[in-house]
Design a protein around this motif. Structure first.
Motif, PDB file in Angstrom:
ATOM      1  N   GLN A 388      16.936  29.154  67.134  1.00 28.07           N
ATOM      2  CA  GLN A 388      17.171  30.275  68.026  1.00 28.07           C
ATOM      3  C   GLN A 388      15.904  30.603  68.824  1.00 28.07           C
ATOM      4  O   GLN A 388      15.948  30.827  70.029  1.00 28.07           O
ATOM      5  CB  GLN A 388      17.623  31.492  67.229  1.00 28.07           C
ATOM      6  N   ARG A 389      14.789  30.577  68.115  1.00 23.32           N
ATOM      7  CA  ARG A 389      13.507  30.845  68.767  1.00 23.32           C
ATOM      8  C   ARG A 389      13.244  29.801  69.850  1.00 23.32           C
ATOM      9  O   ARG A 389      12.819  30.124  70.960  1.00 23.32           O
ATOM     10  CB  ARG A 389      12.428  30.796  67.690  1.00 23.32           C
ATOM     11  N   ILE A 391      15.450  28.036  71.486  1.00 20.02           N
ATOM     12  CA  ILE A 391      16.387  28.231  72.597  1.00 20.02           C
ATOM     13  C   ILE A 391      15.895  29.359  73.497  1.00 20.02           C
ATOM     14  O   ILE A 391      15.924  29.257  74.725  1.00 20.02           O
ATOM     15  CB  ILE A 391      17.803  28.532  72.052  1.00 20.02           C
ATOM     16  N   GLY A 392      15.392  30.421  72.866  1.00 19.86           N
ATOM     17  CA  GLY A 392      14.893  31.553  73.643  1.00 19.86           C
ATOM     18  C   GLY A 392      13.679  31.202  74.475  1.00 19.86           C
ATOM     19  O   GLY A 392      13.362  31.884  75.441  1.00 19.86           O
ATOM     20  N   THR A 394      13.293  28.143  75.890  1.00 17.72           N
ATOM     21  CA  THR A 394      13.613  26.972  76.707  1.00 17.72           C
ATOM     22  C   THR A 394      13.895  27.368  78.146  1.00 17.72           C
ATOM     23  O   THR A 394      14.550  28.367  78.400  1.00 17.72           O
ATOM     24  CB  THR A 394      14.855  26.261  76.125  1.00 17.72           C
ATOM     25  N   ARG A 400      18.668  23.622  76.770  1.00 19.00           N
ATOM     26  CA  ARG A 400      19.210  24.777  76.056  1.00 19.00           C
ATOM     27  C   ARG A 400      20.578  24.448  75.459  1.00 19.00           C
ATOM     28  O   ARG A 400      20.835  24.731  74.292  1.00 19.00           O
ATOM     29  CB  ARG A 400      19.307  25.983  76.989  1.00 19.00           C
ATOM     30  N   LEU A 404      21.594  24.424  71.525  1.00 19.58           N
ATOM     31  CA  LEU A 404      22.692  25.264  71.023  1.00 19.58           C
ATOM     32  C   LEU A 404      23.644  24.417  70.184  1.00 19.58           C
ATOM     33  O   LEU A 404      24.107  24.851  69.126  1.00 19.58           O
ATOM     34  CB  LEU A 404      23.445  25.910  72.187  1.00 19.58           C
ATOM     35  N   MET A 407      21.978  23.593  66.873  1.00 23.74           N
ATOM     36  CA  MET A 407      21.982  24.742  65.980  1.00 23.74           C
ATOM     37  C   MET A 407      23.350  24.892  65.331  1.00 23.74           C
ATOM     38  O   MET A 407      23.461  25.224  64.154  1.00 23.74           O
ATOM     39  CB  MET A 407      21.613  26.008  66.766  1.00 23.74           C
TER      40      MET A 407
ATOM     41  N   ALA B  29      22.768  31.888  74.125  1.00 23.13           N
ATOM     42  CA  ALA B  29      21.567  31.687  74.943  1.00 23.13           C
ATOM     43  C   ALA B  29      20.851  33.013  75.166  1.00 23.13           C
ATOM     44  O   ALA B  29      19.632  33.108  75.010  1.00 23.13           O
ATOM     45  CB  ALA B  29      21.953  31.051  76.281  1.00 23.13           C
ATOM     46  N   SER B  32      19.258  34.427  71.930  1.00 23.38           N
ATOM     47  CA  SER B  32      18.028  33.698  71.570  1.00 23.38           C
ATOM     48  C   SER B  32      16.867  34.134  72.456  1.00 23.38           C
ATOM     49  O   SER B  32      15.740  34.313  71.994  1.00 23.38           O
ATOM     50  CB  SER B  32      18.230  32.192  71.744  1.00 23.38           C
ATOM     51  N   TYR B  33      17.164  34.281  73.737  1.00 26.23           N
ATOM     52  CA  TYR B  33      16.123  34.689  74.680  1.00 26.23           C
ATOM     53  C   TYR B  33      15.591  36.076  74.328  1.00 26.23           C
ATOM     54  O   TYR B  33      14.379  36.305  74.287  1.00 26.23           O
ATOM     55  CB  TYR B  33      16.697  34.667  76.100  1.00 26.23           C
ATOM     56  N   ALA B  36      13.428  35.905  71.314  1.00 29.03           N
ATOM     57  CA  ALA B  36      12.097  35.343  71.595  1.00 29.03           C
ATOM     58  C   ALA B  36      11.216  36.374  72.285  1.00 29.03           C
ATOM     59  O   ALA B  36      10.017  36.483  71.988  1.00 29.03           O
ATOM     60  CB  ALA B  36      12.227  34.082  72.448  1.00 29.03           C
ATOM     61  N   ARG B  99      12.364  31.357  81.445  1.00 30.03           N
ATOM     62  CA  ARG B  99      13.096  31.093  80.199  1.00 30.03           C
ATOM     63  C   ARG B  99      14.430  31.836  80.145  1.00 30.03           C
ATOM     64  O   ARG B  99      15.241  31.579  79.261  1.00 30.03           O
ATOM     65  CB  ARG B  99      12.241  31.521  79.014  1.00 30.03           C
TER      66      ARG B  99
END
Lengths: 412, 122
Positions: A388-389, A391-392, A394, A400, A404, A407, B29, B32-33, B36, B99
């Motif tokens: 998850q980290r 992906i965040g 990317t 991405r 996903l 994961m 997505a 996750s973003y 982060a 990102r």
């Protein structure tokens, strides 16, 4: 016009431009900015005209005539003759004389590259400066690849050129004791350009193309001038190995394909062959370095096309040597993944754990590696968190989606 | 420096939120973003917005209220959400903007926040 012909014409325009720019700037008091102002528009005109009307028989003479006309116009308008314009015109006339008498101009581009990689130049400006002065790329395109605001990129470039002039950074080949360090800066800058391109892969259709080809071009040019530098050979070899996989890195619909799932049949054997040759030439000098070792790692990967498998023992060994020369975050992550391949994921994770948290926290490849290894140890909660980290962090939408999927899939 | 990251999405992107096949990836997505950003410790605030068709716009013209259904202007991309982040400089803010999932299909705008207004002495 087909693409290879177009590329060849652009390459010729670039070649002539950078040769002239370095010749003129080095004879006009190191005034890179003014030389660029004078020649820059002529270069842009060449990029528009030559693909339509063909390359002139004397490309340099064409560029000089166009540039001189503009400079004279400018002078007339401003009704002043400054000393720097005077010097520029003299340098251009000297170049024109040489070209018209059929002499080839002395190639001063190595000096230009070395100036761009001078330690007195802001590190963040070195690669952009090279791309601008040697390849004639505009600040906006450079800014996109390096992800900074176009205005600040322009500013950075202007400031560096002002510094070259004000501080009188000399247009010359450094003395033997300074040479290795200076060359290393140039190689680094070329590699940064290459990776700036790698990161923007997949956004080609928006016109924001990568710099892979440009970096390879720069390295080839550098090698023509310094054919006996093993690290310069190593760098070109490394880039060609990576570049050989360009067609395999994406599925036809743009999906991301990691190295271990690429079809080696799609790798360009011609480039691999050239890369292998360069690496062999480099190692004959018996002076290993970071780029040669990284190229050696890529060479082992490339061998999968022949043997059908990857020799992780060799890769692990090369990473260990690489870390003696350049213990970067990327090398440490690569090493951890290689260890996991030969001793199991737990040992790989233990190696990853030696990386300090503050170094890794915003580094996407670290979290990808971590997610991957945790999944192989069946620690699915922690693995999900790491993915998850990743992906965040990317940027590339294709990467991405790939992550996903990773994961979501439970099997290692 | 404090910046606003403004996420702009097209009507088709907003529709992904409800798409039975694609909503999963869309939300994964974004979450996750957001996670982060949270881990980086730079977030001062932020919210997601419901789609533009839920908007109502108010104007006062010649002392008369004008209320209309929909966003302030029809454009290809609409604001879908925002974050306020505290980072050292614009380059870092651009990195975080790149990102954002919206950068891959719509766009992400980065705007510096106004410095705090001077208070009247009272």
């Amino acid at each position: 016009m087909n693409a290879p012909v177009h590329d060849a014409i652009v390459a010729c325009a670039r070649d002539s431009y950078s040769q002239l720019l370095s010749f003129v700037a080095s004879r006009a008091g190191g005034d890179l900015a003014s030389a660029e102002d004078a020649l820059g528009e002529a270069f842009l005109a060449a990029l528009q005209t030559w693909p339509v009307e063909g390359v002139p028989s004397r490309p340099e003479a064409w560029l000089l005539t166009a540039a001189r006309r503009r400079l004279i116009d400018l002078q007339r308008r401003e009704a002043t003759r400054t000393r720097s314009t005077e010097m520029l015109i003299q340098a251009m006339d000297l170049a024109q004389e040489n070209v018209e008498e059929g002499h080839t101009l002395p190639d001063e581009r190595l000096k230009l590259l070395l100036i761009c990689g001078h330690p007195a130049i802001d590190v963040a400006a070195r690669t952009p400066l090279m791309l601008q002065t040697v390849l004639g790329l505009n600040a906006e395109r450079i800014a996109s690849a390096f992800l900074v605001a176009p205005a600040s990129m322009s500013q950075r470039l202007v400031r560096s050129k002002a510094k070259i002039r004000a501080a009188r950074i000399p247009f010359q080949i450094p003395s033997p004791e300074d040479w290795p360090e200076r060359l290393a800066y140039v190689l680094d800058a070329i590699y940064v350009a290459f990776n700036a391109g790698y990161g923007t892969l997949g956004t080609d259709e928006t016109g924001n193309e990568g710099f892979e080809e440009e970096a390879i071009y720069l390295a080839r040019m550098l090698l023509r001038m310094v054919p006996n530098e093993p690290e310069a050979l190593g760098l070109l070899s490394l880039m060609l190995f990576v570049h050989s996989r360009k067609a395999a890195r994406r599925t036809p619909d743009g999906g991301f394909v990691p190295l271990n799932r690429q079809d080696p049949g799609l790798w360009s054997q011609a480039w691999i062959h050239e890369a292998e040759n360069l690496l062999r030439q480099a190692s004959a000098f018996g002076r290993p370095g970071r780029f040669q070792i990284e190229a050696a790692i890529q060479s082992v990967h490339a061998h999968r096309a022949v043997s059908g498998r990857t020799n992780w023992f060799m890769i692990e060994g090369f990473y260990r040597i690489l870390r003696l020369y350049s213990n970067t975050l990327g090398a440490r992550i690569g090493h951890a993944l290689a260890i996991a391949q030969i001793r199991g994921p737990a040992d790989g994770l233990a190696e990853l754990d030696t990386i300090p948290g503050e170094l890794a926290s915003d580094h996407q490849p670290y979290w990808v590696a971590r997610g991957h290894l945790l999944r192989r140890t069946r620690n699915s909660d922690a693995s999900r968190k790491a993915y998850q980290r990743a992906i965040g962090l990317t940027e590339d939408p294709a990467v991405r989606s790939f992550l996903l999927n990773e994961m979501a899939s439970e099997d290692g | 420096m404090t910046y606003a990251l403004l996420f702009h999405e097209s009507a088709a992107d907003f529709a992904l939120r409800e798409d039975p096949e694609k909503a999963g990836a869309y939300w994964a997505a974004w979450s996750s973003y957001i996670a982060a950003l949270g881990e980086a410790g730079i977030v001062q605030g932020g919210e997601g917005l419901l789609p533009p068709q839920t908007a109502t716009t108010v104007r006062i013209r010649d002392g008369k209220r004008q209320i209309h259904d929909g966003p302030y202007a029809e454009s290809k991309e609409m604001l879908g959400g925002f974050f306020i982040i505290e980072v050292p400089n614009l380059d870092v803010a651009l990195e975080w903007a790149a990102r954002a999932p919206s950068s891959g299909y719509g766009s992400t705008e980065v705007r510096p926040l106004m410095p705090p207004m001077k208070q009247d002495p009272s």
